[in-house]
Design a protein around this motif. Structure first.
Motif, short mmCIF file in Angstrom:
data_model
loop_
_atom_site.label_atom_id
_atom_site.label_comp_id
_atom_site.label_asym_id
_atom_site.label_seq_id
_atom_site.Cartn_x
_atom_site.Cartn_y
_atom_site.Cartn_z
N GLY A 104 0.85 -1.19 0.00
CA GLY A 104 0.00 0.00 0.00
C GLY A 104 0.88 1.24 0.00
N MET A 105 0.32 2.37 0.45
CA MET A 105 1.11 3.60 0.44
C MET A 105 2.18 3.62 1.53
N SER A 106 2.11 2.64 2.45
CA SER A 106 3.09 2.64 3.55
C SER A 106 4.49 2.32 3.05
N PHE A 107 4.61 1.95 1.77
CA PHE A 107 5.96 1.66 1.25
C PHE A 107 6.86 2.89 1.34
N LEU A 108 6.23 4.05 1.40
CA LEU A 108 7.02 5.29 1.45
C LEU A 108 7.75 5.45 2.79
N LEU A 109 7.30 4.68 3.79
CA LEU A 109 7.90 4.82 5.12
C LEU A 109 9.02 3.82 5.38
N ARG A 110 9.28 2.92 4.42
CA ARG A 110 10.39 1.98 4.60
C ARG A 110 11.71 2.76 4.61
N PRO A 111 12.67 2.30 5.43
CA PRO A 111 13.94 3.05 5.51
C PRO A 111 14.60 3.25 4.14
N GLY A 112 14.64 2.17 3.35
CA GLY A 112 15.26 2.27 2.01
C GLY A 112 14.54 3.29 1.15
N SER A 113 13.18 3.28 1.24
CA SER A 113 12.40 4.23 0.45
C SER A 113 12.71 5.66 0.87
N LEU A 114 12.81 5.86 2.19
CA LEU A 114 13.07 7.23 2.68
C LEU A 114 14.42 7.74 2.18
N VAL A 115 15.43 6.85 2.22
CA VAL A 115 16.76 7.24 1.74
C VAL A 115 16.67 7.63 0.26
N LEU A 116 15.97 6.79 -0.52
CA LEU A 116 15.88 7.06 -1.95
C LEU A 116 15.08 8.33 -2.23
#
Lengths: 503, 151
Positions: free
Chosen positions: A459-471
């Motif tokens: 879902g939209m929570s993928f944006l909160l993954r650490p890797g996603s935040l770094v990217l």
């Protein structure tokens, strides 16, 4: 590790291995020079020959040919404005204007030096990363891959030559054109107009040849191209030396572009076609003179060429360490491993670290040999560009037809090349960025696929993954770097100016 | 040039909108299948509209020197040159790839005023490349016979 390096060198220094690698370099360069025949063709052609060879000899033979294909492709991109393969299209943007300005030797010298050195940086990254890679790659899920792809596509605006809007329109059209044919997720053919050819969608090589080669050939035939200033043989060698120096004196750009290539190569599925465009756009974004890009700027040659060869090191990392091919070429190399009774993956590194290191050395060696061969041959090869335009145009048309057909053995690809050529002519005349279209085309399937998988899984929570935040931070920084840099430079100049005024 | 670019953009907008309409109303694709194409086409259309407005107002930066200067010579000559160049397509389909490319090169080079010797050498080199390297050495199955040939 040191013992493995010594063993790897011992494996590499075998006379048979060395001889096969040199032979493979020539085959790879020849395939690179011929339009339409890329690294995949090189591997597919050579794969049957390795049966029965020793693992190091067979795999070295394959890898050496595959590694240097894009070095050969740089020649046609720079001398003739025809990309040898998809990734070489980024080199055309600045390489070909340099040839037209009589600086083809500088562009070739810079291209070969950055290819060779980029390949070596890729190898160093490969050897350095091999022991630590497993946890890193296992943390790269579909959200990170999606964001990597987004990172690639945000540069379409930057690729717009003088107008961001034109870059975005071209990129958007590229994305849309990539959506023709079978949808990768549902298997339903899209927009195929009941025409069987469109079931597989629009192909990359006809697109690249149509956008770049056809307008150039037409300009040549119609005498709309300014004469290239004549350059003597001695001056050509001097220019090549100048190109080599230009590369060496830009270590930051070289290393940055190479590392970009390595990281894009490591991410399985993102594909090597992206790396040169991202490196080019990033170089333009961070350059002090972005307006020089597109008009024959040597940085615009160094960045894509360095990343092009470095990405092979990155792609080999995941192939060897995890058994996951980082690119289509690496999946054929994986076939070579299986043909020789080897199975890449974590166990492979534990049991055959010497072979892994030996292959890394082959990669570096092939890149450096290719540079020497191309530098020696380039004054002769650049003479092609001196042919009378009315003679050169039909010769190039023959090469384009052969390249378009040979890509997938499809006669309609030849027709498609010329149809897309009409679009290329219009875009060239009105200043719409053709590289942005190619970048959008290459990235669209990845973005669609990984966006779908990501939304289904997280879902939209993928944006909160650490890797996603770094990217995400990297994406924002990449987008705003040019503006921030100009702002800080202006502020520094103002501050300096005020200080002087006070004094 | 502004009116030509506006026409190009309108054509592009019609292309994007047309294919989206085709997908939605003729092929009846599901929304899941059309989501991404709609997003791509929609985003592009917004920028197209912005660019068209900028062109109408005269605020869009124009591509200086994008169209190269035309060499001296009449319109008819240029059309003839372009057609001659594009004759490569009918040639390969009428004569097969290796023979068609060789005959094409021979014809075009002769028309360009090259000598028979050079033109024949170039045609032979083209035959060597297409048949010798592509077909024989690399196994690329170039069609050797014309398309109309009864197999």
């Amino acid at each position: 590790m040191l013992a493995s390096v010594a063993d790897g060198f011992a494996l590499f220094l075998d006379a048979e291995v060395l001889l096969l690698c040199v032979l493979a370099v020539f085959v790879g360069l020849l395939l690179g020079v011929l339009p339409g025949l890329g690294g995949l063709t090189a591997l597919a052609l050579l794969l049957p020959f390795i049966y029965g060879m020793e693992p190091m000899a067979g795999l070295g033979f394959l890898l050496a040919a595959h590694a240097v294909v894009y070095t050969g492709g740089a020649l046609t991109s720079i001398a003739l404005g025809i990309p040898g393969s998809g990734p070489n299209a980024a080199t055309v943007i600045d390489g070909y204007p340099m040839t037209r300005a009589g600086k083809g030797g500088i562009a070739l010298g810079a291209a070969f030096a950055s290819s060779g050195l980029g390949g070596v940086v890729g190898v160093i990254a490969l050897v350095g990363l091999l022991p630590f890679l497993q946890p890193i790659v296992f943390h790269i899920g579909s959200p990170e891959t999606f964001l990597f792809a987004v990172m690639g596509i945000i540069y379409v605006g930057v690729l717009g030559e003088r107008s961001m809007a034109r870059g975005l329109i071209a990129g958007g059209l590229g994305v849309f054109l990539a959506l023709f044919g079978y949808d990768r997720l549902q298997g339903v053919p899209r927009f195929w107009l009941d025409f069987d050819y469109l079931l597989d969608g629009i192909r990359l090589v006809p697109l690249v040849l149509g956008l770049f080669a056809v307008p150039e050939i037409l300009d040549l035939a119609l005498g709309r191209r300014a004469e290239t200033p004549a350059v003597g043989r001695r001056d050509r060698f001097a220019q090549i030396g100048e190109g080599l120096k230009a590369t060496i004196f830009r270590p930051y750009l070289l290393i940055k572009s190479s590392l970009l290539g390595v990281f894009i190569g490591i991410v399985p599925g993102v594909g090597g076609d992206t790396a040169p465009f991202v490196a080019y756009a990033s170089a333009k974004q961070t350059s002090a003179t972005p307006e020089a890009f597109g008009n024959g700027c040597v940085e615009g040659v160094i960045a894509p060429e360095a990343s092009n060869n470095a990405k092979e090191g990155g792609a080999l990392v995941t192939t060897l360490a995890l058994g996951i091919p980082g690119s289509a070429g690496m999946s054929l190399l994986l076939g070579g491993f299986l043909l020789l009774g080897l199975e890449p993956g974590p166990d492979f590194l534990a049991n055959h670290m010497d072979l892994a290191v030996g292959l890394a050395i082959v990669l570096a060696f092939a890149n450096l040999v290719a540079v020497v061969v191309m530098i020696a041959a380039s004054p002769l090869l650049l003479k092609i560009a001196d042919l009378r335009p009315q003679v050169l145009a039909p010769i190039l048309a023959v090469l384009v037809v052969l390249g378009a057909y040979a890509y997938q053995n499809e006669p309609l690809d030849v027709v498609a090349t010329f149809v897309i050529g009409a679009l290329g002519c219009a875009m060239k005349a009105m200043g719409y960025s053709r590289p942005a279209l190619v970048l959008g085309f290459v990235m669209a399937p990845l973005i669609e696929t990984y966006l779908h998988i990501t939304l289904q899984a997280y879902g939209m929570s993928f944006l909160l993954r650490p890797g996603s935040l770094v990217l995400l931070v990297l994406i924002v920084m990449g987008l705003s770097w040019g503006r921030l840099r100009r702002y800080f430079l202006a502020a520094a100049a103002r501050y300096g100016g005020n200080g002087n005024a006070k004094r | 040039m502004r009116s030509v670019e506006t026409a190009f953009l309108l054509l592009l907008a019609a292309f994007l909108a047309g294919f989206c309409a085709l997908g939605l109303f003729y092929y009846d694709y599901s929304l899941a299948l059309m989501r991404f194409p709609l997003l791509a086409a929609g985003g592009t259309l917004v920028v197209v509209i912005v660019q068209v407005v900028a062109l109408r107002r005269g605020t869009a930066p124009m591509q200086v020197g994008a169209t190269p200067a035309i060499a001296p010579g009449g319109e008819r000559r240029r059309v003839r040159e372009a057609l001659l160049l594009l004759s490569v397509l009918p040639m390969v389909f009428l004569l097969g790839f290796p023979a068609g490319l060789a005959v094409y090169l021979l014809g075009v080079l002769r028309c360009a005023g090259e000598t028979w010797g050079f033109s024949l050498a170039a045609a032979a080199a083209s035959l060597g490349l297409s048949y010798g390297i592509f077909v024989k050495a690399m196994g690329v199955p170039l069609p050797l016979l014309p398309y109309w040939w009864p197999y």
